[in-house]
Design a protein around this motif. Structure first.
Motif, PDB file in Angstrom:
ATOM      1  N   CYS A   1      15.673   4.464  -1.215  1.00  0.00           N
ATOM      2  CA  CYS A   1      14.547   5.286  -0.772  1.00  0.00           C
ATOM      3  C   CYS A   1      14.571   5.429   0.742  1.00  0.00           C
ATOM      4  CB  CYS A   1      13.251   4.620  -1.202  1.00  0.00           C
ATOM      5  SG  CYS A   1      11.821   5.401  -0.442  1.00  0.00           S
TER       6      CYS A   1
ATOM      7  N   CYS B   1       8.217   0.798   4.357  1.00  0.00           N
ATOM      8  CA  CYS B   1       7.298   0.738   3.233  1.00  0.00           C
ATOM      9  C   CYS B   1       6.761  -0.670   3.013  1.00  0.00           C
ATOM     10  CB  CYS B   1       8.022   1.208   1.981  1.00  0.00           C
ATOM     11  SG  CYS B   1       6.930   1.262   0.551  1.00  0.00           S
TER      12      CYS B   1
ATOM     13  N   CYS C   1      14.264  -0.680  -4.349  1.00  0.00           N
ATOM     14  CA  CYS C   1      14.077   0.515  -3.521  1.00  0.00           C
ATOM     15  C   CYS C   1      15.251   0.721  -2.577  1.00  0.00           C
ATOM     16  CB  CYS C   1      12.818   0.398  -2.677  1.00  0.00           C
ATOM     17  SG  CYS C   1      11.337   0.070  -3.631  1.00  0.00           S
TER      18      CYS C   1
ATOM     19  N   CYS D   1       8.757   7.879  -5.716  1.00  0.00           N
ATOM     20  CA  CYS D   1       8.564   6.471  -5.377  1.00  0.00           C
ATOM     21  C   CYS D   1       8.738   5.637  -6.642  1.00  0.00           C
ATOM     22  CB  CYS D   1       7.165   6.259  -4.804  1.00  0.00           C
ATOM     23  SG  CYS D   1       6.771   4.534  -4.481  1.00  0.00           S
TER      24      CYS D   1
HETATM   25  S1  SF4 Z   1       7.950   1.639  -2.964  1.00  0.00           S
HETATM   26 FE1  SF4 Z   1       8.268   3.776  -2.993  1.00  0.00          FE
HETATM   27  S2  SF4 Z   1       8.176   4.350  -0.911  1.00  0.00           S
HETATM   28 FE2  SF4 Z   1       8.321   2.213  -0.909  1.00  0.00          FE
HETATM   29  S3  SF4 Z   1      10.404   1.913  -0.645  1.00  0.00           S
HETATM   30 FE3  SF4 Z   1      10.051   1.897  -2.761  1.00  0.00          FE
HETATM   31  S4  SF4 Z   1      10.366   3.941  -3.395  1.00  0.00           S
HETATM   32 FE4  SF4 Z   1      10.177   3.962  -1.273  1.00  0.00          FE
END
Ligand code: SF4
Ligand SMILES: Nc1ncnc2c1ncn2[C@@H]1O[C@H](COP(=O)(O)OP(=O)(O)O)[C@@H](O)[C@H]1O
Ligand SMILES: Nc1ncnc2c1ncn2[C@@H]1O[C@H](COP(=O)(O)OP(=O)(O)O)[C@@H](O)[C@H]1O
Ligand SMILES: [Mg+2]
Ligand SMILES: [Mg+2]
Lengths: 326, 349
Positions: free
Chosen positions: A287, A293, A300, A318
């Motif tokens: 991500c 985040c 992620c 997400c």
């Molecule tokens: S929780 Fe969502 S926004 Fe946060 S790193 Fe993971 S995918 Fe990305």
């Protein structure tokens, strides 16, 4: 379903970077805009907003290029058009309003000439009719004393007035799509409120669709039909305005809203501690938002999240979206 | 205790041919020790000029500015020996106010150097100031260009607090920042005020920030304070048509929350040359009547809340007393309260 005015599909834009891997300014970007729809695109500097605007107009500055995906305008794939066809499209069927209206205007031409030239180029309209239509447009963007302002030079205009002239240029040919890139950012609040109201009224009257690009998420809450959040060249969340603001689900969207909170505890929960986080570049794998985040997990960092529809018409990219209980 | 007392301040800049830019036209306000007064207004309303007068950087055309009861101006400026270190200034563009050729640690220490502090004292004060503003010590050897805008602004603030001044004039310190960097700077300023008891004259056009940060607000239009009062009260129940117009123009990130008002400002701020003698808003005001061509008096509508408008009682009738900023905060709590992801809950089990 009718053909959308604009359909961007899987768009990648790259800028070669000397001796390094190219900068990927947009990545797999999907966005469609329906007839008369106003879509707000919000993201911080460097997130790819202007690049998207340019890619839509097929004006990515070389050596940057669209490396994948497509942009369709009223069902036509723009990559299939030649430069001549694109020129007739730009300024006529789709046009752009940008910030710094002064730099956009030619200092040596009068207001009337600048607006008139566009109309003449695209429609061949000239003489008295040209003048009348330009003055009509000046009236529409509410420039006081339009007969006199027709002969004014850009330096004789205030900032708000110059912005209206730029709007007149963008709207004179009755485009189907207007892209506004940060167009109101330099204006004072009362002037901005007037310009936005005007823009909305004109878009309604001329049945124009709009991509409204801004860094100010507050504007989109009062101005747009749908809101899209961009980070690191990817759409992170997109939903109707009401849904988005009632139930923002991407941690980045929540972060953007958290910046307006007066509750330091709640705010610091979403804004990861320290400048190091604010300075972090979007991640290349997994991500893009992971480095900033607060909900990040190992997953992620390795797996790139897809844009998923979590409520009707509400898409979120997400793995661990924010899900409020009703 | 009144720290700063500004009375009938006037600042006109001659433009030749007998004309003048009437930047500030008889402004009155005070700032108490440890409090924040915000000056809000759109560009050209005279905010920066007032700030510069307060610091003694320009000589006012008229009126008086008392700091601790003694007049500013002439040789008494923020740089004069007796005031050195007691007043400071933070600018809008951090990059422009920091010398690009000097490492930030030295920049922060400049006020201490001007006070003649020993090298050891200076270094100690710099480290403390850096710590206070959350600037990691390892960055003290960096040049401004190597730092983000938010960090540069922290450097500017560290320089302003290093000498523990009584008053800091902050001229749009957050305008150039992204919202999240802005929020951090605002938090920092609030915390520093609590720790150090410094008074702020906070100049800004960003009403959301002002609502949060300031105890009192003065609304400026064309060089006149049209309304002044406690922040919470003025934001909920503005009494001047310009304050109403300004508040109704604020677009909070919530579609439901915008001041709905029948009072709408059209047009733009005129140039402050050849101002007519009456109410400065007269040409743009939807409520203007013939009498508005005379300057309305300053009237007190409640303790500490003053307004300069012939029709302020009508405004009070027309406007609903709602603090949209406060309502936004309540709504924001709902949105920001950490909600787990279903996915995450599954993973946790
Ligand atoms: S929780 Fe969502 S926004 Fe946060 S790193 Fe993971 S995918 Fe990305
Ligand atoms: N002409 C260009 N050459 C090289 N890189 C560019 C160019 N234009 C944009 N980029 C890069 O693409 C990314 C997105 O930029 P941009 O679209 O201007 O973002 P925004 O408009 O959201 O601020 C940035 O990383 C930027 O450095
Ligand atoms: N040194 C100067 N000479 C002439 N006019 C000035 C000078 N400084 C400010 N002004 C004018 O005074 C007015 C108020 O300016 P300023 O105090 O900078 O307003 P603000 O900070 O609220 O934007 C503006 O019209 C500005 O052009
Ligand atoms: Mg841009
Ligand atoms: Mg200023």
């Amino acid at each position: 379903m009718t053909t959308p005015v604009l359909a961007v599909e899987g768009l990648d834009v790259e800028f070669p970077s000397y001796g390094e891997a190219p900068v990927r300014a947009l990545h797999g970007l999907d966005l469609s805009i329906g007839e008369q729809e106003i879509v707000g695109l919000v993201g911080e500097s460097g997130s790819g907003k202007t690049t998207l605007a340019r890619a839509i107009m097929q004006l990515v500055p070389p050596p940057g290029r669209i490396s994948q995906g497509s942009v369709s305008f009223e069902g036509r794939d723009l990559s299939k058009l030649d430069e001549e066809q694109l020129r007739t499209l730009r300024g006529r069927a789709m046009s752009m309003v940008i910030a710094n209206p002064r730099s956009e205007l030619n200092p040596l031409l009068t207001v009337g000439q600048q607006i008139g030239n566009i109309l003449k180029y695209h429609t061949g309209c000239k003489g008295r009719e040209l003048r009348e239509r330009v003055i009509e447009m000046l009236k529409e963007v509410r420039i006081p004393d339009p007969e006199r302002r027709y002969d004014a030079f850009p330096h004789e205009l205030s900032g708000g007035m110059a912005q209206r002239v730029v709007m007149a240029i963008a709207l004179i040919c009755n485009p189907r799509l207007v892209i506004s890139d940060d167009a109101t950012s330099g204006l004072d609040v009362t002037v901005q409120a007037q310009v936005l109201e005007l823009l909305k009224r004109l878009a309604e009257r001329h049945r124009t669709a709009m991509l409204f690009i801004t860094r100010d998420i507050g504007i989109t809450a009062h101005f747009c039909d749908r809101v899209a959040i961009i980070y690191g060249g990817e759409i992170m969340e997109i939903a109707t305005r009401a849904r988005f603001f009632a139930n923002p689900m991407h941690p980045y969207s929540v972060l953007l809203l958290a910046a307006f909170s007066h509750n330091p505890k709640l705010r610091s929960y979403w804004l990861k501690e320290g400048e190091a986080a604010a300075e972090a570049r979007p991640a290349e794998t997994g991500c893009p938002f992971a480095p900033r985040c607060v909900r990040v997990r190992e997953h992620c960092r390795s797996v790139h999240p897809e844009l998923r529809e979590l409520e009707a018409g509400h898409h979120v990219r997400c793995h661990f979206p924010v899900e409020r209980r009703a | 205790m009144t720290l700063l007392d500004v009375k009938n301040l006037v600042q006109h800049f001659p433009t030749g041919r007998g004309k003048a830019v009437q930047a500030v036209n008889g402004v009155d306000f005070t700032v108490d020790a440890g409090e924040t007064l915000a000056l809000v207004g759109e560009s050209g309303s005279g905010k920066t000029t007032i700030g510069r007068c307060v610091l003694g950087l320009i000589q006012p055309t008229g009126g008086s500015i008392l700091f601790h009861g003694e007049p500013m101006g002439g040789r008494r400026t923020l740089r004069s020996p007796e005031l050195r270190g007691r007043m400071q200034l933070v600018f809008q563009e951090p990059a422009e106010s920091l010398d690009p050729r000097i490492v930030v640690g030295r920049t922060i220490g400049e006020p201490m150097a001007a006070l003649g502090a020993s090298r050891a004292d200076r270094e100690k004060a710099v480290r403390l100031a850096a710590q206070r503003v959350g600037l990691p010590e390892r960055l003290l050897g960096s040049y401004p260009a190597e730092l983000s805008m938010g960090l540069q602004q922290r450097v500017g603030i560290a320089r302003a607090v290093v000498s523990r001044p009584e008053l800091i004039v902050l001229d749009e310190p957050t305008s150039a920042l992204d919202p999240s960097a802005r929020a951090e700077i605002i938090d920092l300023l609030i915390r520093l005020q609590k720790e150090l008891g410094t008074a702020y004259l906070f100049i800004s056009h960003d009403l959301s920030t002002v609502r949060y940060l300031s105890h009192r607000v003065a609304v400026l239009y064309l060089g006149s304070i049209v309304e002044q009062g406690p922040s919470a009260e003025l934001f909920a129940a503005p009494r001047h048509p310009y304050s109403v117009g300004l508040l109704a123009s604020v677009l909070l990130p919530n579609p439901e929350l915008r001041r709905e008002s029948t009072i709408r400002l059209e047009g733009e701020i005129p140039s402050p040359i050849d101002l007519p003698p009456g109410c400065p808003l007269e040409g743009r005001c939807p409520l203007a009547i013939a009498r508005c061509r005379e300057m309305p008096p300053v009237e007190t509508v409640s303790p500490g809340h003053t307004v300069r408008c012939w029709r302020h009682a009508d405004v009070a009738q027309m406007e609903q007393a709602v603090d949209y900023f406060e309502r936004f905060q309540i709504e924001a709590e709902r949105i920001l309260t950490p909600a787990p992801s279903k996915q995450e809950e599954q993973w946790a089990n």
